[in-house]
Design a protein around this motif. Structure first.
Motif, PDB file in Angstrom:
ATOM      1  N   LYS A   6       8.829 115.727 -25.615  1.00  0.00           N
ATOM      2  CA  LYS A   6       9.797 114.795 -25.047  1.00  0.00           C
ATOM      3  C   LYS A   6       9.862 113.497 -25.847  1.00  0.00           C
ATOM      4  CE  LYS A   6       9.484 116.410 -20.252  1.00  0.00           C
ATOM      5  NZ  LYS A   6       9.125 116.032 -18.863  1.00  0.00           N
ATOM      6  N   TRP A   9      11.857 114.096 -28.964  1.00  0.00           N
ATOM      7  CA  TRP A   9      13.270 114.202 -28.647  1.00  0.00           C
ATOM      8  C   TRP A   9      13.880 112.819 -28.395  1.00  0.00           C
ATOM      9  CZ3 TRP A   9      16.705 117.769 -29.437  1.00  0.00           C
ATOM     10  CH2 TRP A   9      16.332 119.107 -29.530  1.00  0.00           C
ATOM     11  N   TRP A  10      13.150 111.967 -27.679  1.00  0.00           N
ATOM     12  CA  TRP A  10      13.631 110.612 -27.438  1.00  0.00           C
ATOM     13  C   TRP A  10      13.754 109.826 -28.740  1.00  0.00           C
ATOM     14  CZ3 TRP A  10      15.978 108.310 -23.562  1.00  0.00           C
ATOM     15  CH2 TRP A  10      15.873 108.846 -22.285  1.00  0.00           C
ATOM     16  N   GLY A  12      14.178 111.088 -31.778  1.00  0.00           N
ATOM     17  CA  GLY A  12      15.301 111.638 -32.527  1.00  0.00           C
ATOM     18  C   GLY A  12      16.635 111.193 -31.970  1.00  0.00           C
ATOM     19  N   GLY A  13      16.784 111.202 -30.642  1.00  0.00           N
ATOM     20  CA  GLY A  13      18.030 110.745 -30.038  1.00  0.00           C
ATOM     21  C   GLY A  13      18.300 109.278 -30.294  1.00  0.00           C
ATOM     22  N   LEU A  14      17.238 108.457 -30.246  1.00  0.00           N
ATOM     23  CA  LEU A  14      17.399 107.032 -30.504  1.00  0.00           C
ATOM     24  C   LEU A  14      17.835 106.784 -31.947  1.00  0.00           C
ATOM     25  CD1 LEU A  14      17.100 104.148 -29.445  1.00  0.00           C
ATOM     26  CD2 LEU A  14      14.710 104.210 -30.154  1.00  0.00           C
ATOM     27  N   ILE A  16      19.564 108.798 -33.825  1.00  0.00           N
ATOM     28  CA  ILE A  16      20.963 109.212 -33.953  1.00  0.00           C
ATOM     29  C   ILE A  16      21.895 108.148 -33.381  1.00  0.00           C
ATOM     30  CG2 ILE A  16      22.665 110.902 -33.164  1.00  0.00           C
ATOM     31  CD1 ILE A  16      20.463 113.005 -33.286  1.00  0.00           C
ATOM     32  N   VAL A  17      21.519 107.581 -32.225  1.00  0.00           N
ATOM     33  CA  VAL A  17      22.342 106.537 -31.613  1.00  0.00           C
ATOM     34  C   VAL A  17      22.424 105.313 -32.512  1.00  0.00           C
ATOM     35  CG1 VAL A  17      22.475 104.922 -29.681  1.00  0.00           C
ATOM     36  CG2 VAL A  17      21.951 107.329 -29.262  1.00  0.00           C
ATOM     37  N   CYS A  20      24.678 105.986 -35.470  1.00  0.00           N
ATOM     38  CA  CYS A  20      26.097 106.010 -35.133  1.00  0.00           C
ATOM     39  C   CYS A  20      26.639 104.631 -34.785  1.00  0.00           C
ATOM     40  CB  CYS A  20      26.327 106.967 -33.959  1.00  0.00           C
ATOM     41  SG  CYS A  20      25.996 108.700 -34.322  1.00  0.00           S
TER      42      CYS A  20
END
Length: 277
Positions: A6, A9-10, A12-14, A16-17, A20
């Motif tokens: 988890k 994943w957090w 990696g998502g951060l 990407i955000v 972007c």
């Protein structure tokens, strides 16, 4: 997932955000900088200023920006409305009727959608000059339909296929005509798909630069993307980057507002189609 998974994943998502949103944050920061503050090496402006926004609304750049903003709203809304209406009928016929050449129509629409715009700008420029459509709203609406109509047909046809055929038959059994069944039963059920398609078509038309810069020459019909490329500083020694950034922020606001207003319909349309059959 485990706590370690988890966490990754957090992270990696951060990342990407941040990846972007960083260009958007950079443009917003530039819009509050003075021209002399661009090369200071800092992300945030050393002193916030509203001069760039006042320039595009009431200053030297207003004569270029405000007419372009009006043109973009008018042209894109008209092109989106026409595209959605035509695509609605075409998608209904493709989804409901069995006729020869249906696959050819979808293939042709896909071919038009992926056809390079730059290859047809020059002949279109010559034709528009000869028939009087150059530098007019209609001269941009027609090419914008070539961008928005194919993707609208493809998107709406997928939604209409999800609507149970029995619902239309039931309406006809109750005395409704084919047109009444389409208007009062099919279209309301396909509303998420229609909203999704309309917003996608509006974005495509709103972001176009090639047609806008090639088929216009004055503020009579020049859209915002083309106008941003023509910004200049107060003198030949002043960089118009900050004014352009302020205009880009203003142009982005309508897109963000549309997404926030219709986000539920967009998500419902993109994930579920129209209804579950």
């Amino acid at each position: 997932m485990s706590s370690r998974e988890k966490t990754w994943w957090w992270i990696g998502g951060l990342l990407i955000v941040v990846y972007c949103l960083f260009p958007i944050a950079w443009i917003v920061s530039l819009s509050f900088k003075a021209p002399s503050d661009i090369a200071n090496g800092q992300f945030l402006p050393s002193q916030f200023t509203w001069r760039n926004y006042s320039d595009i609304f009431t200053g030297t750049a207003s004569d270029l920006f405000l007419p372009a903003l009006r043109n973009s709203f008018g042209i894109c809304l008209i092109a989106t409305a026409i595209s959605c209406i035509l695509a609605m009928f075409a998608a209904y016929a493709i989804a409901r009727l069995d006729f020869p050449g249906k696959t050819l129509i979808l293939s042709t629409a896909l071919g038009v959608a992926i056809f390079p715009v730059i290859s047809i700008v020059t002949p279109l420029f010559n034709v528009w000059r000869q028939i009087g459509l150059y530098d007019t709203w209609l001269g941009l609406i027609i090419p914008y339909l070539s961008l928005t109509l194919p993707i609208s047909i493809w998107t709406m046809s997928a939604f209409f296929r999800e609507i149970p055929w029995e619902m239309e038959q039931a309406a006809q059994v109750d005395g409704a005509t084919t047109w009444q069944a389409f208007r009062k039963v099919i279209v309301p059920l396909a509303a998420p798909g229609v909203f999704t398609t309309a917003i996608i078509a509006f974005f495509i038309a709103w972001n176009d630069f090639v047609y806008g810069i090639s088929l216009t020459s004055t503020s009579a019909s020049r859209p915002v993307p083309a106008a941003l490329g023509l910004f200049s500083g107060a003198s030949q020694f002043e960089d118009p980057t900050t004014v352009t950034a302020a205009a880009a922020v203003v142009v982005t606001i309508p897109v963000v507002v549309l997404v926030l207003l219709f986000q539920r319909r967009i998500v419902a349309g993109l994930t579920n189609g129209a209804v579950k059959g």
